[in-house]
Design a protein around this motif. Sequence first.
Motif, short mmCIF file in Angstrom:
data_model
loop_
_atom_site.label_atom_id
_atom_site.label_comp_id
_atom_site.label_asym_id
_atom_site.label_seq_id
_atom_site.Cartn_x
_atom_site.Cartn_y
_atom_site.Cartn_z
N GLY A 56 0.80 -1.22 0.00
CA GLY A 56 0.00 0.00 0.00
C GLY A 56 0.83 1.27 0.00
O GLY A 56 1.95 1.31 0.51
N SER A 57 0.26 2.30 -0.56
CA SER A 57 0.91 3.62 -0.57
C SER A 57 0.78 4.26 0.81
O SER A 57 0.03 3.78 1.66
CB SER A 57 0.24 4.52 -1.62
N ARG A 58 1.47 5.34 0.98
CA ARG A 58 1.40 6.06 2.25
C ARG A 58 -0.04 6.47 2.56
O ARG A 58 -0.52 6.27 3.68
CB ARG A 58 2.31 7.27 2.19
N SER A 59 -0.73 7.02 1.59
CA SER A 59 -2.10 7.47 1.83
C SER A 59 -3.03 6.30 2.15
O SER A 59 -3.92 6.41 2.99
CB SER A 59 -2.63 8.28 0.64
N GLN A 60 -2.82 5.16 1.50
CA GLN A 60 -3.63 3.98 1.79
C GLN A 60 -3.37 3.46 3.21
O GLN A 60 -4.29 3.09 3.92
CB GLN A 60 -3.36 2.87 0.78
N LEU A 61 -2.10 3.46 3.61
CA LEU A 61 -1.77 2.99 4.96
C LEU A 61 -2.31 3.94 6.02
O LEU A 61 -2.78 3.50 7.07
CB LEU A 61 -0.25 2.84 5.09
N GLU A 62 -2.27 5.23 5.76
CA GLU A 62 -2.84 6.20 6.70
C GLU A 62 -4.35 5.99 6.83
O GLU A 62 -4.89 6.01 7.93
CB GLU A 62 -2.53 7.63 6.26
N ALA A 63 -5.02 5.79 5.69
CA ALA A 63 -6.46 5.55 5.71
C ALA A 63 -6.79 4.26 6.46
O ALA A 63 -7.73 4.22 7.26
CB ALA A 63 -7.01 5.50 4.29
N LEU A 64 -6.02 3.22 6.22
CA LEU A 64 -6.24 1.94 6.90
C LEU A 64 -6.04 2.08 8.40
O LEU A 64 -6.84 1.56 9.19
CB LEU A 64 -5.31 0.87 6.33
N ALA A 65 -5.00 2.78 8.82
CA ALA A 65 -4.75 2.98 10.25
C ALA A 65 -5.89 3.75 10.90
O ALA A 65 -6.32 3.41 12.01
CB ALA A 65 -3.42 3.71 10.45
N GLU A 66 -6.38 4.79 10.24
CA GLU A 66 -7.50 5.56 10.80
C GLU A 66 -8.78 4.73 10.84
O GLU A 66 -9.53 4.78 11.81
CB GLU A 66 -7.72 6.84 9.99
N LEU A 67 -9.02 3.99 9.78
CA LEU A 67 -10.23 3.17 9.69
C LEU A 67 -10.23 2.06 10.74
O LEU A 67 -11.27 1.72 11.29
CB LEU A 67 -10.34 2.58 8.29
N ALA A 68 -9.08 1.51 11.03
CA ALA A 68 -8.98 0.43 12.02
C ALA A 68 -8.88 0.98 13.44
O ALA A 68 -9.07 0.24 14.40
CB ALA A 68 -7.76 -0.44 11.72
N GLY A 69 -8.61 2.25 13.59
CA GLY A 69 -8.35 2.85 14.89
C GLY A 69 -9.54 2.93 15.82
O GLY A 69 -10.69 2.71 15.43
N ARG A 70 -9.24 3.31 17.04
CA ARG A 70 -10.27 3.33 18.08
C ARG A 70 -11.08 4.62 18.05
O ARG A 70 -12.26 4.60 18.35
CB ARG A 70 -9.57 3.07 19.40
N GLU A 71 -10.48 5.75 17.69
CA GLU A 71 -11.20 7.02 17.77
C GLU A 71 -12.30 7.14 16.72
O GLU A 71 -13.42 7.51 17.02
CB GLU A 71 -10.22 8.20 17.60
N GLU A 72 -11.97 6.84 15.47
CA GLU A 72 -12.92 7.06 14.38
C GLU A 72 -13.30 5.79 13.65
O GLU A 72 -14.17 5.81 12.80
CB GLU A 72 -12.31 8.03 13.36
N GLY A 73 -12.64 4.68 13.96
CA GLY A 73 -12.80 3.51 13.13
C GLY A 73 -13.44 2.32 13.80
O GLY A 73 -14.32 2.44 14.64
N PHE A 74 -12.92 1.14 13.43
CA PHE A 74 -13.51 -0.14 13.82
C PHE A 74 -12.99 -0.68 15.15
O PHE A 74 -13.37 -1.76 15.55
CB PHE A 74 -13.25 -1.19 12.74
#
Length: 142
Positions: A56-74
Amino acid sequence: GYNAYFQDLFASPRRSHISPHLKWEGWFATLGDIGTLKGKVPTGVTAGILRLLRYGSRSQLEALAELAGREEGFDDKALTLEARKRLQRVLEKAHEAGKVAEEEVLDRVLQLGNAYMWMRQGECRACFRRAKQGFVRLLGEE
């Protein structure tokens, strides 16, 4: 839009007051298709995520980290940690090539430390120490 699997799974009105697919639409757009047919070879969501973690690209990895995260994601601890570790490696290489400022790398080291702490792993201390030393050096203060 984004992957129909996630849309069906997470667009439930029980998940939040605003529809999550609207909340997460930008991240899914960045991630691209996950778990789709590529030619004649079907790929599952797991294979798609693993592919992103590896290529994954940097932007994809950032999106994945946010999406999987506790604050805004899963709220997925393990996926957040893996995405943050891979993102850190990508940023370190970009910094060595002069494409990313050291401050940005140190900010991500803090986020990686938080992910380790969330998983209750001792590596968080090394990340926090590195970030503190880096910022102190950059700011010129003790």
